[in-house]
Design an enzyme around this catalytic site. Sequence first.
Site, PDB file in Angstrom:
ATOM      1  N   HIS A 132      -9.990  10.498   9.498  1.00 24.07           N
ATOM      2  CA  HIS A 132     -11.341  10.739   8.984  1.00 24.07           C
ATOM      3  C   HIS A 132     -12.104  11.509  10.074  1.00 24.07           C
ATOM      4  O   HIS A 132     -11.802  11.354  11.266  1.00 24.07           O
ATOM      5  CB  HIS A 132     -11.988   9.364   8.750  1.00 24.07           C
ATOM      6  CG  HIS A 132     -13.344   9.382   8.135  1.00 24.07           C
ATOM      7  ND1 HIS A 132     -14.489   9.624   8.854  1.00 24.07           N
ATOM      8  CD2 HIS A 132     -13.746   9.169   6.867  1.00 24.07           C
ATOM      9  CE1 HIS A 132     -15.538   9.555   8.052  1.00 24.07           C
ATOM     10  NE2 HIS A 132     -15.112   9.280   6.835  1.00 24.07           N
ATOM     11  N   ASP A 209      -8.549   2.750  13.906  1.00 24.65           N
ATOM     12  CA  ASP A 209      -9.641   2.865  12.946  1.00 24.65           C
ATOM     13  C   ASP A 209      -9.275   1.984  11.748  1.00 24.65           C
ATOM     14  O   ASP A 209      -8.445   2.347  10.922  1.00 24.65           O
ATOM     15  CB  ASP A 209      -9.790   4.338  12.533  1.00 24.65           C
ATOM     16  CG  ASP A 209     -10.822   4.531  11.430  1.00 24.65           C
ATOM     17  OD1 ASP A 209     -11.347   3.523  10.920  1.00 24.65           O
ATOM     18  OD2 ASP A 209     -11.076   5.695  11.060  1.00 24.65           O
ATOM     19  N   GLN A 212     -10.428   1.228   6.620  1.00 24.34           N
ATOM     20  CA  GLN A 212      -9.824   1.002   5.306  1.00 24.34           C
ATOM     21  C   GLN A 212      -8.764  -0.103   5.329  1.00 24.34           C
ATOM     22  O   GLN A 212      -8.151  -0.369   4.298  1.00 24.34           O
ATOM     23  CB  GLN A 212      -9.192   2.301   4.768  1.00 24.34           C
ATOM     24  CG  GLN A 212     -10.147   3.459   4.608  1.00 24.34           C
ATOM     25  CD  GLN A 212     -11.161   3.258   3.474  1.00 24.34           C
ATOM     26  OE1 GLN A 212     -11.079   2.321   2.690  1.00 24.34           O
ATOM     27  NE2 GLN A 212     -12.130   4.156   3.393  1.00 24.34           N
ATOM     28  N   LYS A 235     -17.711  -1.743   3.585  1.00 27.76           N
ATOM     29  CA  LYS A 235     -16.469  -1.558   2.807  1.00 27.76           C
ATOM     30  C   LYS A 235     -15.775  -2.894   2.569  1.00 27.76           C
ATOM     31  O   LYS A 235     -14.701  -2.941   1.983  1.00 27.76           O
ATOM     32  CB  LYS A 235     -15.523  -0.616   3.544  1.00 27.76           C
ATOM     33  CG  LYS A 235     -16.059   0.812   3.691  1.00 27.76           C
ATOM     34  CD  LYS A 235     -14.998   1.701   4.278  1.00 27.76           C
ATOM     35  CE  LYS A 235     -15.513   2.984   4.889  1.00 27.76           C
ATOM     36  NZ  LYS A 235     -16.048   3.950   3.959  1.00 27.76           N
ATOM     37  N   CYS A 374     -14.328  13.448   3.848  1.00 29.48           N
ATOM     38  CA  CYS A 374     -14.473  13.508   5.316  1.00 29.48           C
ATOM     39  C   CYS A 374     -13.116  13.585   5.999  1.00 29.48           C
ATOM     40  O   CYS A 374     -12.898  12.978   7.059  1.00 29.48           O
ATOM     41  CB  CYS A 374     -15.276  12.328   5.856  1.00 29.48           C
ATOM     42  SG  CYS A 374     -16.920  12.211   5.183  1.00 29.48           S
TER      43      CYS A 374
HETATM   44  N1  C6P Z   1     -14.852   6.650   4.644  1.00 28.36           N
HETATM   45  C1  C6P Z   1     -14.776   7.329   2.317  1.00 28.36           C
HETATM   46  O1  C6P Z   1     -15.294   7.532   1.219  1.00 28.36           O
HETATM   47  P1  C6P Z   1     -18.552   4.629   8.245  1.00 28.36           P
HETATM   48  O2  C6P Z   1     -19.133   5.752   7.437  1.00 28.36           O
HETATM   49  O3  C6P Z   1     -18.913   4.721   9.696  1.00 28.36           O
HETATM   50  O4  C6P Z   1     -18.806   3.281   7.640  1.00 28.36           O
HETATM   51  O5  C6P Z   1     -16.958   4.792   8.150  1.00 28.36           O
HETATM   52  C2  C6P Z   1     -16.361   5.988   8.566  1.00 28.36           C
HETATM   53  C3  C6P Z   1     -14.910   5.973   8.250  1.00 28.36           C
HETATM   54  C4  C6P Z   1     -14.001   5.970   9.284  1.00 28.36           C
HETATM   55  N2  C6P Z   1     -12.687   5.924   9.066  1.00 28.36           N
HETATM   56  C5  C6P Z   1     -12.175   5.886   7.820  1.00 28.36           C
HETATM   57  C6  C6P Z   1     -10.703   5.806   7.627  1.00 28.36           C
HETATM   58  C7  C6P Z   1     -13.037   5.910   6.724  1.00 28.36           C
HETATM   59  O6  C6P Z   1     -12.520   5.873   5.491  1.00 28.36           O
HETATM   60  C8  C6P Z   1     -14.438   5.969   6.945  1.00 28.36           C
HETATM   61  C9  C6P Z   1     -15.385   6.057   5.788  1.00 28.36           C
HETATM   62  C10 C6P Z   1     -15.628   6.727   3.419  1.00 28.36           C
HETATM   63  O7  C6P Z   1     -13.594   7.551   2.540  1.00 28.36           O
HETATM   64  C11 C6P Z   1     -16.930   7.454   3.586  1.00 28.36           C
HETATM   65  S1  C6P Z   1     -16.707   9.121   4.141  1.00 28.36           S
END
Ligand code: C6P
Length: 417
Positions: A132, A209, A212, A235, A374
Amino acid sequence: MNVSAPISTLDGAEAVRQDFPILQRVLPNGRPLVYLDNAASSQKPEAVIRAMDDYYRRYNANVHRGVHTLSEEATAAFEAARAKVAHFIHAPSARQIVFTRGSTEGINLVAYAWGRANLGPGDEVLITQMEHHANIVPWQILQEQLGFTLRYVPLTDQGTLDLSQLDTLLTERTKLFSFVHASNVLGTINPVTELVAAARAVGARVLVDGAQSVPHMPVDVQALDVDFLVFSSHKMCGPTGIGVLYAKRELLEAMPPFMGGGEMIREVKLTGSKWNSVPYKFEPGTPAIAEAIGLGAAVDYLTEVGMERVLAHDRELVQYAYARMSEVEGLRILGPGPDARGGLIAFTLEGIHPHDISAILDRAGVAIRAGHHCAQPLHDRYSVPASARASFYLYNSASEIDVLIDALQDAQNVFML
Ligand code: C6P
């Protein structure tokens, strides 16, 4: 596989659905909501909404500051949430849980606090092509300032990490190997244990990370032996505005602060300041108190359901969805087969732009996400500018996937006319 078999692991998800008020919602066009955008953000159970409401109604006050009843109650609830999170990921101590605004801030915190103290010319940071943007851009920004080299593990055509060149990518020069546990586009679940072992062999630190993965499966930071883990509350049934950085104690102790201000200091003089102990050294200013309490309630909720059951349910749903989506003509699924992925499927549909797919599904009450999610370098790798993505969670059911499939077929009919 019998694709019409009912999803049974979570009692048909029906019992769980009752806990989420928003799932009763009927959309303005009269369609019941089919929420399949959980990888972007999950829905919240009543218990989380109530915990935050209760804080504001009964004991709203700042934490760690006041010597009055409300502040003491707020502090106790805030710190109890930290302890719940530590227990949830099997961290040795609640002091290793730093509250952040989310996964993005967690990675930036490591980049700026640990990275600035440990990276320089000649050093390398290894990430992967399935990251991401949150795990790419901070390193690119820092690379400009510090002069280290950023390397990428490439991807196979099947949507997994291509580890055939790992020996040449991960070397004594690698100071950090930072990778996603579960891809938000391919659904691929990476072999953390194997990757950590490879990093250890060259003395590299590991950041995972978990944005997910932590919401969808049991994660044990001690068993995995990771140095850093980040994830986001929103999430995993919790509120927005809060997330977690877990780190090994000695790393947190050695890292300089990322941001300065109140709360993160022990003493401030005109001539200089001394830092507070961890994790407070990394939590300047008034924290997201209601949000931390909400996250604590989300952790309680998921613990009660059981993360093994959440994982098993995800698996059943994704297998069912994969089989049904494979029936749709012109539909291309990104990433590996159903046995090697988490509970999401990104796809393209011949002749229809993902945004149009999403708009047509919305008419049927089905919420999915469309775009590059992203993860532009990942989409570049597979030569698709964008994809549509259906992502599942503990309250989704097989019948909702049937609604998705019907709506996809309708979309095709609209565009074939
Ligand atoms: N992905 C998606 O729709 P934040 O925005 O900080 O809570 O998470 C960022 C992030 C980092 N790593 C991974 C693997 C992610 O999937 C995400 C967030 C969302 O896929 C929003 S772009």
